[in-house]
Design a protein around this motif. Structure first.
Motif, PDB file in Angstrom:
ATOM      1  N   UNK A 227      40.852  40.102  35.203  1.00 55.96           N
ATOM      2  CA  UNK A 227      41.203  38.699  35.404  1.00 55.96           C
ATOM      3  C   UNK A 227      39.929  37.891  35.669  1.00 55.96           C
ATOM      4  N   UNK A 228      39.691  36.839  34.899  1.00 54.29           N
ATOM      5  CA  UNK A 228      38.490  36.033  35.142  1.00 54.29           C
ATOM      6  C   UNK A 228      38.443  35.549  36.596  1.00 54.29           C
ATOM      7  N   UNK A 229      37.276  35.614  37.178  1.00 55.66           N
ATOM      8  CA  UNK A 229      37.126  35.145  38.550  1.00 55.66           C
ATOM      9  C   UNK A 229      37.522  36.176  39.597  1.00 55.66           C
ATOM     10  N   UNK A 230      37.841  37.400  39.182  1.00 53.85           N
ATOM     11  CA  UNK A 230      38.194  38.449  40.144  1.00 53.85           C
ATOM     12  C   UNK A 230      37.122  39.519  40.128  1.00 53.85           C
ATOM     13  N   UNK A 231      36.581  39.853  41.301  1.00 55.52           N
ATOM     14  CA  UNK A 231      35.535  40.860  41.368  1.00 55.52           C
ATOM     15  C   UNK A 231      35.627  41.672  42.656  1.00 55.52           C
ATOM     16  N   UNK A 232      36.798  41.665  43.257  1.00 52.72           N
ATOM     17  CA  UNK A 232      36.990  42.372  44.526  1.00 52.72           C
ATOM     18  C   UNK A 232      37.023  43.893  44.341  1.00 52.72           C
ATOM     19  N   UNK A 233      37.643  44.344  43.243  1.00 49.94           N
ATOM     20  CA  UNK A 233      37.765  45.790  43.046  1.00 49.94           C
ATOM     21  C   UNK A 233      36.392  46.426  42.870  1.00 49.94           C
ATOM     22  N   UNK A 234      35.494  45.683  42.203  1.00 48.67           N
ATOM     23  CA  UNK A 234      34.143  46.209  42.017  1.00 48.67           C
ATOM     24  C   UNK A 234      33.468  46.408  43.375  1.00 48.67           C
ATOM     25  N   UNK A 235      33.594  45.433  44.259  1.00 52.70           N
ATOM     26  CA  UNK A 235      32.963  45.542  45.575  1.00 52.70           C
ATOM     27  C   UNK A 235      33.553  46.707  46.364  1.00 52.70           C
ATOM     28  N   UNK A 236      34.885  46.829  46.336  1.00 50.07           N
ATOM     29  CA  UNK A 236      35.521  47.931  47.067  1.00 50.07           C
ATOM     30  C   UNK A 236      35.039  49.276  46.516  1.00 50.07           C
TER      31      UNK A 236
END
Lengths: 550, 373
Positions: A227-236
């Motif tokens: 999803x554009x604008x989503x990058x939380x999973x990468x950080x986790x």
């Protein structure tokens, strides 16, 4: 001297493994930089897939190249935020290297990502591109206790030793002394719900899989964060990979699953290495594999990489993709809890959900419930905040926090002298929020009340200098590019709406009523979330910026 | 136990495993479809078969929804019909033409029929001034994209009329088991292609023509039939006639509808209700019918006379001559001088008679069947 493996050797490596196709395709792509006709013929024979079908499936994925320069040619992010931060200029500057655009690559907190082979370089100009570590979440800005992020800033938390030093695997160690039903009851009590956006109660999902007939059962971690604008999973995954492995292993224990997959998006090559290392560590420590924690309980995790297809974040598409089929969404019902991977009971959970589950099993349901800001709600949500905002990044927000607190107090608001014109919600899928509606609180019901969605909780900020019609056009173009082509309303609707939002196209002169009508049909009749969500863009554009369309 | 649900206000019974579409069709509800073919797995692509289901937030595709006890279904509310009309307008907005040559294929008029039923006129803004797929340059493939470039004699591939329902891909895989064609790319860029986007003759295609007959727009079309009745000549000639018969080639007994005009065969449609084939045909039944009206076709038996030439004869004479030949050979060279090979086209009963004839008639076990080859 390095020995280059033969086609047969690459195929043999995975032929007996579960979900072999993606692994084999990547093995060829990594070896040659592209997947040749001869390679595809060998794969078809080796994996017993009809050649035409295999060819069609291959063309579905954005990143699989079929000729040189292929994998090593730069792909430049031209997502909504990177367009604001020089993405198009970098693409232009790298044209001599055969650079091509790619949709949002999940690096909106450190623009602009350029994917080159197995490296992601970032920078806002072509000559300053360099490899940077994934940004950590900003220091906890509030006085609120976090869940997943509580210890994520501790050094070396992405190693097993670092994770265990901060309480990691305590939840699993405790859980295996109780029954699967008790694990499920704790989750139910916590009221944890799917953090990928759909919000299905996690405890109920695990229970359904526990009770569903059929073996072997599977746990899938959906890490296809597209999803554009989503990058939380990468950080986790980069900073707490073991939390996700622990969450998956808990799901396996609770449901009786014996195999697990992490479906990781292609654009996170560094995360792949981190995960591979974490899995090896967990196996060596008896936390994964056979006889976990000395109990008679086996669980194996396999990583399968996507290859650039937003719709593969949809669970039916994801499962088809894993199975080596054409990644169209599946008709529902039946649902994955009874008919998932290989038509057997399957848990499909988002990265954040699984990481939260590990913390909940460690600290207890009551603890999690009390993390919320609004005590009628429970728990936290990680928001990926980016765009025209001073401190972009991932924020773990207690549910019910006022949106303004996040935007201004935590993230510093827009650049000085600027004001916020609009934000997006659920990445792009929730459409825009603007004006007085920015006074809402951060939770799903509040977002839905203003016609938006919290969803996977990407929020992109656009200040008063931005052309919202252009933003909307780019957003719809993204949905059109990513529409799988299975259902008519989405395949045609996203294309027609893109034309109607394009100032320069001949189809631009559209009646608002027609845009409305197409949007309504898409919402009512599309087969999956892509087609039902895309019209949120046009709906919210007309709601907040009624003068922008003729 | 009898299961019941309510459809348009009427309580009806259904069997376990039936879809809502199947139940509705049994009760003569005319639910529009474009991606549906009764012989194939329900796909859920075109969304025209949506119905209102009480308790569901959105309409559901009736083709993929299993009937369940107590369901309350409405098949043609004003809202549902409006959605269907818009969907048809959207489909038409991407196609070059909707009114196609009637001999393109069995189902090729489906889209035009729905356009007429929903009174979709091209005046609507959606269907006007919008680039079609080919205009957008999305019909790719120098080798397979356009009508002229695949020069096989049977199957026209005119993808400017394709609406991506994938009935062709599915019939090829599910019915024929050939897997010769596939879906290439995504979204508005999707296109039907063979492996590596090449020619049909270089693919696993057997030219059975199943894809032609299931195509609802004529994007895949019967080149041979279109040659027999050129465009424009359809209306000013004698009407087309359909004659139900059985394909003469093999023992399966596929039902076919022979299409004729002025007593001339112009094409073959598989009989969708044929008990042996249910719409399936092979390349011979579908395309190899020229022998029927060929000038070289034998109409009577020929017997070689003493002048060394073949002469027309009656069946009685011809059979006498054949019997005489067998008898002479048998007498002169013994029973093992005769070897029978039954035709693979013969049904079991004829094959049985053949072996009986050889075994009992000549006393030899030298009997075989060409299917062994």
């Amino acid at each position: 001297m390095t020995v280059i493996p033969t086609n047969q050797a690459l195929i043999a490596q995975f032929r007996e493994a579960p979900a072999p196709l993606l692994a084999v395709l990547h093995a060829f792509h990594d070896r040659d930089g592209f997947i040749s006709e001869a390679a595809l013929r060998d794969i078809a024979v080796g994996l017993r897939i009809p050649l035409a079908e295999l060819f069609g499936t291959l063309t579905f994925y954005h990143h699989f190249a079929r000729e040189a320069p292929g994998k090593n040619a730069p792909r430049v992010c031209t997502g909504p935020v990177c367009r604001l931060k020089g993405g198009l200029e970098i693409l232009d500057a790298l044209s001599s290297e055969d650079a091509t655009p790619m949709p949002c690559a999940g690096r909106c907190d450190d623009c602009v990502p350029v994917l080159k082979g197995d490296e992601v370089l970032t920078g806002q100009q072509a000559d300053t591109l360099a490899v940077h570590a994934t940004p950590l979440p900003p220091p906890n800005p509030g006085t609120h206790e976090e869940c997943i992020f509580a210890e994520i800033r501790e050094p070396e938390r992405n190693t097993l030793a670092g994770y265990q030093r901060t309480g990691g695997y305590q939840g699993l160690t405790q859980a295996v002394t109780t029954s699967p039903t008790e694990v499920i009851n704790t989750l139910k009590e916590s009221q944890l719900a799917g953090r990928g956006g759909a919000g299905f109660p996690t405890g109920a999902k695990w229970e359904a899989v526990l009770n569903a007939p059929g073996e072997p059962k599977t746990v899938v971690c959906n890490a296809d964060e597209g999803e554009p604008g989503c990058f939380k999973d990468r950080t986790i995954l980069d900073y707490a990979p073991h939390a996700v492995l622990e969450g998956m292993t808990l799901a396996a224990y609770a449901t009786g699953a014996t195999r697990g997959f992490i479906y990781l998006r292609y654009e996170y090559p560094q995360t792949l290495k981190t995960l591979e290392r974490a899995i090896a560590e967990a196996k060596a420590a008896g936390l994964l594999g056979e006889n976990i924690l000395g109990e008679r309980f086996d669980f194996h995790i396999y990583i399968r990489r996507g290859a650039g297809a937003y719709v593969c974040g949809e669970e039916g598409s994801l499962l088809n993709s894993l199975e080596g089929k054409h990644p169209f969404p599946r008709n529902r019902p039946p649902y994955p809890v009874t008919h998932g991977f290989e038509n057997l009971p399957t848990v499909v959970n988002n990265v954040e959900t699984l990481a939260a589950a590990a913390e909940i099993l460690r600290h207890g349901a009551a603890w999690y419930q009390n993390l919320s800001y609004d005590k009628n709600l429970t728990g936290t949500k990680i928001i990926s905040l980016s765009g025209d905002i001073q401190r972009a990044g991932n924020y773990e927000v207690p549910f019910g926090l006022p949106l303004q607190t996040l935007l201004y107090d935590w993230a510093g608001g827009p650049a000085s002298g600027r004001s916020i014109q609009a934000i997006t919600s659920a990445g792009l899928s929730g459409g825009f929020i603007a004006g007085e509606d920015l006074g809402i609180t951060i939770d799903e019901p509040s977002f839905q009340k203003v016609g938006a969605m919290l969803g996977a909780a990407g929020i992109m900020v656009f200040d008063d200098t931005r052309d919202m019609l252009n933003v909307a056009h780019n957003a719809m173009e993204f949905f059109a590019e990513e529409s799988c082509g299975k259902c008519f309303p989405c395949r045609i609707g996203t294309q027609r709406l893109t034309e109607m939002l394009d100032r320069n196209a001949k189809g631009h002169r559209a009646r608002r009523a027609l845009i409305q009508e197409i949007g309504e049909v898409m919402k009512a009749t599309s087969a999956c979330g892509l087609g039902t969500a895309a019209p949120n863009i046009t709906e919210s554009l007309m709601r907040y910026f009624p003068d922008m369309l003729p | 136990m009898v299961h019941k649900l309510t459809i348009d206000g009427k309580e009806v019974a259904f069997s376990e495993g039936e879809t809502l579409l199947e139940v509705a069709q049994r009760h003569h509800k005319e639910i529009p479809t474009l991606c549906y073919d009764t012989r194939l797995e329900p796909f859920g692509g075109c969304r025209l078969c949506i119905v209102e289901l009480e308790g569901a937030r959105n309409p559901v595709a009736s083709c993929t929804t299993q009937a369940a006890p107590g369901m309350v279904v409405r098949t043609a509310t004003e809202e549902i019909e409006a959605y269907r009309k818009t969907l048809i307008e959207m489909v038409i907005s991407e196609n070059r033409e909707v009114d196609v040559h009637p001999l393109r294929g069995y189902a090729s008029g489906e889209l035009a029929k729905l356009r007429d039923r929903y009174a979709v006129t091209p005046k609507r803004e959606l269907a006007r001034d919008r680039p079609s797929r080919s205009e957008l340059g999305k019909i790719t493939g120098a080798t397979s994209g356009t009508s002229k470039s695949d020069d096989n004699p049977f199957i026209l591939r005119d993808y400017e009329l394709c609406i991506s329902c994938y009935r062709c891909v599915r019939v090829c895989a599910e019915q024929e088991g050939d897997h010769a064609i596939t879906v290439m790319n995504r979204g508005f860029h999707t296109q039907i292609a063979t492996e590596f986007d090449g020619l049909l003759k270089d693919s696993a295609c057997t030219f059975c023509g199943q894809c032609i007959q299931t195509c609802p727009t004529g994007a895949l079309a019967d080149k041979k039939a279109m040659r027999a009745v050129p465009v424009g000549a359809v209306s000013n000639r004698a009407p087309l006639e359909k004659t139900r018969t059985i394909c003469p080639y093999c023992g399966v007994g596929c039902s076919v509808d022979i299409l004729t005009q002025d007593e001339k065969i112009v094409g073959v449609h598989p009989a969708m209700d044929g008990p042996a084939n249910q719409g399936a045909l092979c390349v011979k039944g579908q395309f190899a019918y020229d022998f029927v009206q060929h000038p070289d076709r034998l109409k009577t038996p020929l017997v070689r006379e003493e002048d060394g030439e073949l002469h027309e004869a009656t069946w009685e004479d011809a059979l006498d001559r054949a019997a005489e030949g067998f008898r002479k050979t048998h007498a002169a060279h013994g029973r093992h001088s005769i070897y029978g090979i039954a035709s693979g086209r013969a049904p079991s009963e004829a094959a049985y008679l053949m072996q009986k004839f050889i075994r009992a008639g000549f006393g030899t076990n030298y009997i075989d069947n060409c299917s062994r080859a």
